[in-house]
Design a protein around this motif. Structure first.
Motif, PDB file in Angstrom:
ATOM      1  N   ILE A   1     155.216  98.847  50.534  1.00 61.62           N
ATOM      2  CA  ILE A   1     154.511  99.555  49.467  1.00 61.62           C
ATOM      3  C   ILE A   1     153.017  99.460  49.743  1.00 61.62           C
ATOM      4  O   ILE A   1     152.476  98.361  49.831  1.00 61.62           O
TER       5      ILE A   1
ATOM      6  N   ASP B   1     149.859 101.364  44.500  1.00 60.19           N
ATOM      7  CA  ASP B   1     150.636 101.371  43.259  1.00 60.19           C
ATOM      8  C   ASP B   1     151.683 102.474  43.315  1.00 60.19           C
ATOM      9  O   ASP B   1     151.364 103.628  43.597  1.00 60.19           O
ATOM     10  N   VAL B   2     152.928 102.111  43.047  1.00 68.46           N
ATOM     11  CA  VAL B   2     154.021 103.081  42.996  1.00 68.46           C
ATOM     12  C   VAL B   2     154.802 102.863  41.710  1.00 68.46           C
ATOM     13  O   VAL B   2     154.731 101.800  41.095  1.00 68.46           O
ATOM     14  N   ASP B   3     155.557 103.871  41.322  1.00 62.92           N
ATOM     15  CA  ASP B   3     156.376 103.803  40.116  1.00 62.92           C
ATOM     16  C   ASP B   3     157.791 104.219  40.495  1.00 62.92           C
ATOM     17  O   ASP B   3     158.036 105.402  40.755  1.00 62.92           O
TER      18      ASP B   3
ATOM     19  N   LEU C   1     156.553 103.503  50.952  1.00 63.05           N
ATOM     20  CA  LEU C   1     156.043 104.248  49.802  1.00 63.05           C
ATOM     21  C   LEU C   1     154.538 104.089  49.775  1.00 63.05           C
ATOM     22  O   LEU C   1     154.036 102.969  49.763  1.00 63.05           O
ATOM     23  N   ASN C   2     153.820 105.197  49.752  1.00 63.79           N
ATOM     24  CA  ASN C   2     152.370 105.140  49.720  1.00 63.79           C
ATOM     25  C   ASN C   2     151.837 105.276  48.300  1.00 63.79           C
ATOM     26  O   ASN C   2     152.557 105.641  47.370  1.00 63.79           O
ATOM     27  N   ASN C   3     150.573 104.987  48.116  1.00 67.51           N
ATOM     28  CA  ASN C   3     149.936 104.922  46.807  1.00 67.51           C
ATOM     29  C   ASN C   3     150.221 106.167  45.963  1.00 67.51           C
ATOM     30  O   ASN C   3     150.109 107.288  46.434  1.00 67.51           O
TER      31      ASN C   3
ATOM     32  N   VAL D   1     153.068 107.191  44.599  1.00 72.15           N
ATOM     33  CA  VAL D   1     154.412 107.766  44.628  1.00 72.15           C
ATOM     34  C   VAL D   1     155.130 107.445  43.325  1.00 72.15           C
ATOM     35  O   VAL D   1     155.046 106.327  42.815  1.00 72.15           O
ATOM     36  N   LYS D   2     155.851 108.441  42.798  1.00 72.87           N
ATOM     37  CA  LYS D   2     156.676 108.253  41.606  1.00 72.87           C
ATOM     38  C   LYS D   2     158.096 108.675  41.931  1.00 72.87           C
ATOM     39  O   LYS D   2     158.323 109.772  42.455  1.00 72.87           O
TER      40      LYS D   2
ATOM     41  N   GLY E   1     151.435 109.594  49.957  1.00 69.42           N
ATOM     42  CA  GLY E   1     150.785 109.288  48.692  1.00 69.42           C
ATOM     43  C   GLY E   1     150.867 110.402  47.668  1.00 69.42           C
ATOM     44  O   GLY E   1     150.842 111.585  47.999  1.00 69.42           O
ATOM     45  N   HIS E   2     151.002 109.991  46.413  1.00 63.85           N
ATOM     46  CA  HIS E   2     150.976 110.888  45.254  1.00 63.85           C
ATOM     47  C   HIS E   2     152.088 111.927  45.278  1.00 63.85           C
ATOM     48  O   HIS E   2     151.935 113.012  44.698  1.00 63.85           O
TER      49      HIS E   2
ATOM     50  N   TYR F   1     156.053 113.068  44.269  1.00 67.77           N
ATOM     51  CA  TYR F   1     156.967 112.865  43.154  1.00 67.77           C
ATOM     52  C   TYR F   1     158.378 113.211  43.599  1.00 67.77           C
ATOM     53  O   TYR F   1     158.611 114.272  44.186  1.00 67.77           O
TER      54      TYR F   1
END
Length: 157
Positions: free
Chosen positions: A8, A11-13, A25-27, A29-30, A49-50, A52
């Motif tokens: 990771i 921040d990921v969700d 998973l890059n910054n 990611v949801k 990153g980013h 969904y």
């Protein structure tokens, strides 16, 4: 939730009902509910990153590399697969051999609900895949595609 071999970067969700393993998973990611995202130790799945990932989506990168770019929107119930075939029956594989190949989804692309992306497909940046499409061949950047099988509808300007 199954978690194994995860990197990771930021921040990921990830919803706890999803199963993830062998991926990066890059910054930003949801990952929504009930997703299954996996690669293998040899083919680590990468999500930029980013991006969904919509609920009930399966991204199978077990037998070949799958790369999802940055700022990619994947709607619900999408299936992206790096391998396909009758894996439970070696006799059936004589008629329908396993197909294995990498998949790349370019930055800023949008994959519509219930779409299927098959092995050996590369979608360039800013591609749009219409809902309920079956994508079995590659498309250039800025392509809008749809149908079964998916065909070029138009190019973005």
């Amino acid at each position: 939730m199954k978690i194994k071999n995860i990197i990771i970067n930021g921040d990921v969700d990830v919803d706890p009902s999803s199963s993830i393993n062998n991926l990066i998973l890059n910054n930003g990611v949801k990952v929504a509910k009930r997703c299954s995202l996996y690669g293998s130790e040899e083919h680590v799945l990468e999500i930029g990153g980013h991006s969904y990932i919509g609920m009930n989506t399966v991204i199978n990168g077990f037998n070949a590399k799958v790369i999802i770019g940055s700022n990619v929107s994947i709607a619900q119930s999408v299936n992206i697969m790096a391998d396909s075939g009758p894996n439970a029956s070696t006799q059936m594989q004589e008629f329908f051999p396993m197909v294995k190949g990498s998949v790349t989804i370019g930055d800023n692309s949008w994959i519509g609900a219930n779409s299927i992306i098959m092995p050996n497909v590369s979608l360039g940046e800013f591609c749009v895949v219409a809902a309920n499409s079956f994508v079995s061949c590659s498309f250039e950047p800025y392509s809008v595609v749809g149908g079964n099988p998916a065909k070029l509808i138009r190019k973005l300007k």
